[in-house]
Design a protein around this motif. Structure first.
Motif, PDB file in Angstrom:
ATOM      1  N   LYS A 107     -21.965 -16.179  13.664  1.00  0.00           N
ATOM      2  CA  LYS A 107     -21.289 -14.980  13.782  1.00  0.00           C
ATOM      3  C   LYS A 107     -22.024 -13.765  14.292  1.00  0.00           C
ATOM      4  O   LYS A 107     -21.535 -12.948  14.763  1.00  0.00           O
ATOM      5  N   GLU A 108     -23.136 -13.617  13.669  1.00  0.00           N
ATOM      6  CA  GLU A 108     -23.996 -12.449  13.967  1.00  0.00           C
ATOM      7  C   GLU A 108     -25.381 -13.009  14.237  1.00  0.00           C
ATOM      8  O   GLU A 108     -26.035 -13.995  13.962  1.00  0.00           O
ATOM      9  N   VAL A 109     -26.030 -12.298  15.157  1.00  0.00           N
ATOM     10  CA  VAL A 109     -27.447 -12.327  15.693  1.00  0.00           C
ATOM     11  C   VAL A 109     -28.190 -11.037  15.291  1.00  0.00           C
ATOM     12  O   VAL A 109     -27.542  -9.850  15.955  1.00  0.00           O
ATOM     13  N   VAL A 110     -29.164 -10.874  14.335  1.00  0.00           N
ATOM     14  CA  VAL A 110     -29.842  -9.834  14.089  1.00  0.00           C
ATOM     15  C   VAL A 110     -31.290  -9.833  14.219  1.00  0.00           C
ATOM     16  O   VAL A 110     -32.038 -10.907  14.410  1.00  0.00           O
ATOM     17  N   VAL A 141     -23.946 -15.420  25.117  1.00  0.00           N
ATOM     18  CA  VAL A 141     -23.920 -14.477  24.118  1.00  0.00           C
ATOM     19  C   VAL A 141     -22.792 -13.115  24.542  1.00  0.00           C
ATOM     20  O   VAL A 141     -21.977 -13.045  23.774  1.00  0.00           O
ATOM     21  N   ARG A 142     -23.036 -12.927  25.883  1.00  0.00           N
ATOM     22  CA  ARG A 142     -22.061 -11.700  26.233  1.00  0.00           C
ATOM     23  C   ARG A 142     -20.797 -12.205  26.255  1.00  0.00           C
ATOM     24  O   ARG A 142     -19.933 -11.507  25.893  1.00  0.00           O
ATOM     25  N   SER A 143     -20.182 -13.553  26.806  1.00  0.00           N
ATOM     26  CA  SER A 143     -18.825 -13.855  26.638  1.00  0.00           C
ATOM     27  C   SER A 143     -18.303 -13.799  24.849  1.00  0.00           C
ATOM     28  O   SER A 143     -17.399 -13.567  24.813  1.00  0.00           O
ATOM     29  N   LYS A 144     -19.321 -14.423  24.067  1.00  0.00           N
ATOM     30  CA  LYS A 144     -18.669 -14.229  22.748  1.00  0.00           C
ATOM     31  C   LYS A 144     -18.662 -12.809  22.029  1.00  0.00           C
ATOM     32  O   LYS A 144     -17.907 -12.707  21.346  1.00  0.00           O
ATOM     33  N   VAL A 145     -19.560 -12.088  22.598  1.00  0.00           N
ATOM     34  CA  VAL A 145     -19.358 -10.791  21.968  1.00  0.00           C
ATOM     35  C   VAL A 145     -18.239 -10.089  22.516  1.00  0.00           C
ATOM     36  O   VAL A 145     -17.532  -9.198  22.035  1.00  0.00           O
ATOM     37  N   ALA A 146     -17.827 -10.438  23.807  1.00  0.00           N
ATOM     38  CA  ALA A 146     -16.735  -9.718  24.511  1.00  0.00           C
ATOM     39  C   ALA A 146     -15.532 -10.373  23.703  1.00  0.00           C
ATOM     40  O   ALA A 146     -14.357  -9.580  23.577  1.00  0.00           O
ATOM     41  N   GLY A 197     -15.186 -11.088  20.769  1.00  0.00           N
ATOM     42  CA  GLY A 197     -15.336 -10.799  19.163  1.00  0.00           C
ATOM     43  C   GLY A 197     -15.844 -11.749  18.333  1.00  0.00           C
ATOM     44  O   GLY A 197     -15.821 -11.566  17.012  1.00  0.00           O
ATOM     45  N   SER A 198     -16.377 -12.960  18.648  1.00  0.00           N
ATOM     46  CA  SER A 198     -16.535 -14.015  17.838  1.00  0.00           C
ATOM     47  C   SER A 198     -18.189 -14.059  17.625  1.00  0.00           C
ATOM     48  O   SER A 198     -18.565 -14.621  16.713  1.00  0.00           O
ATOM     49  N   LEU A 199     -18.729 -13.111  18.244  1.00  0.00           N
ATOM     50  CA  LEU A 199     -20.270 -12.821  17.961  1.00  0.00           C
ATOM     51  C   LEU A 199     -20.769 -11.234  17.955  1.00  0.00           C
ATOM     52  O   LEU A 199     -20.113 -10.526  18.658  1.00  0.00           O
ATOM     53  N   LYS A 200     -21.443 -11.004  16.815  1.00  0.00           N
ATOM     54  CA  LYS A 200     -21.770  -9.533  16.937  1.00  0.00           C
ATOM     55  C   LYS A 200     -23.313  -9.299  16.951  1.00  0.00           C
ATOM     56  O   LYS A 200     -24.094 -10.425  16.225  1.00  0.00           O
ATOM     57  N   LEU A 201     -23.891  -8.570  17.525  1.00  0.00           N
ATOM     58  CA  LEU A 201     -25.445  -8.267  17.564  1.00  0.00           C
ATOM     59  C   LEU A 201     -25.793  -7.265  16.810  1.00  0.00           C
ATOM     60  O   LEU A 201     -25.286  -5.994  16.823  1.00  0.00           O
ATOM     61  N   ARG A 202     -26.786  -7.323  15.947  1.00  0.00           N
ATOM     62  CA  ARG A 202     -27.019  -6.208  14.908  1.00  0.00           C
ATOM     63  C   ARG A 202     -28.565  -5.989  14.995  1.00  0.00           C
ATOM     64  O   ARG A 202     -29.398  -7.042  15.296  1.00  0.00           O
ATOM     65  N   GLY A 203     -29.010  -4.872  15.109  1.00  0.00           N
ATOM     66  CA  GLY A 203     -30.386  -4.482  15.051  1.00  0.00           C
ATOM     67  C   GLY A 203     -30.913  -4.152  13.719  1.00  0.00           C
ATOM     68  O   GLY A 203     -30.094  -3.180  12.846  1.00  0.00           O
ATOM     69  N   ALA A 204     -32.226  -4.199  13.191  1.00  0.00           N
ATOM     70  CA  ALA A 204     -32.671  -3.840  12.150  1.00  0.00           C
ATOM     71  C   ALA A 204     -34.124  -3.672  12.061  1.00  0.00           C
ATOM     72  O   ALA A 204     -34.842  -4.041  12.865  1.00  0.00           O
TER      73      ALA A 204
END
Length: 220
Positions: A104-107, A183-188, A190-197
């Motif tokens: 669900k997320e890529v950090v 990635v782009r399609s899933k972010v669009a 709402g099924s995937l979120k990208l996070r920076g840390a």
């Protein structure tokens, strides 16, 4: 400091000692958890982190086995999407996490005192041969464009410049993630979120990228 006494155990022997402790305190008391993992894995988060020995994502996030799918490489970099022949290790792992595991997320987690980011900033390995720094130089060339901006604003030496480069590297990887169609399609949708840390080794603080401001702030 590493024990260098001639009678001290060899590195592998120390690892095996650790394995024995794990069997007693980590595996045996959690047999039910391991039995579940034997049937498969269902992590909800993929973490892309640096190979640096000081920044183990499982330790920093205090997670159990099976909770995060981790890829580690020099400077926690994600190359842009490409289909040219070659061995695309990060891309393969990303594809597996997104398409098969359906995380669900890529950090993307950068860190302080990153040697790869410093080498990018100083260009200290440019022109070296593979096996003598050339592989690293080629890999961190992914940061060349960001490096120009950082160098213009902060110079190429000093902790302020290094920190700016480390944060810029996280943003580069996040941008490159969006070049992958899956990635782009899933972010669009709402099924995937990208996070920076960003983990600061000096004070042990984790910083998270705020999407609204574009800045990193301590996770408190």
């Amino acid at each position: 400091m590493t024990d260098t006494h001639p009678d001290s155990p060899a590195p592998l022997d120390r690892l095996i000692d650790g394995y024995r402790r794990f069997r007693t305190t980590g595996w045996a008391p959690n047999r039910e958890r391991w039995a579940t993992l034997n049937e498969g894995q269902q992590p909800e988060v993929m973490v892309i982190a640096c190979s640096d020995s000081r920044v183990d994502p499982s330790q920093i996030f205090d997670v159990d086995p099976g909770d995060i799918f981790v890829v580690r490489n020099v400077a926690a970099l994600v190359p842009p999407f490409e289909t040219s022949p070659g061995h695309h290790g990060v891309s393969a792992a990303l594809e597996f996490a997104v398409q098969v595991l359906k995380v669900k997320e890529v950090v993307v987690m950068g860190h302080g005192l990153c040697g790869g980011c410093k080498a990018s900033l100083t260009q200290s390995l440019r022109g070296t041969e593979p096996g003598h720094g050339g592989f690293i130089a080629d890999w961190i060339s992914l940061l060349d464009d960001a490096r120009e901006t950082v160098a213009h604003e902060h110079g190429t030496e000093g902790r302020d410049a290094e920190r700016a480069m480390e944060l810029a590297a996280v943003r580069v990887s996040l941008d490159n993630l969006m070049t992958f169609p899956c990635v782009r399609s899933k972010v669009a949708n709402g099924s995937l979120k990208l996070r920076g840390a960003f983990f600061a080794i000096s004070d042990g603080l984790l910083h998270v990228l705020d999407e609204s401001t574009g800045e990193f702030a301590p996770a408190v």
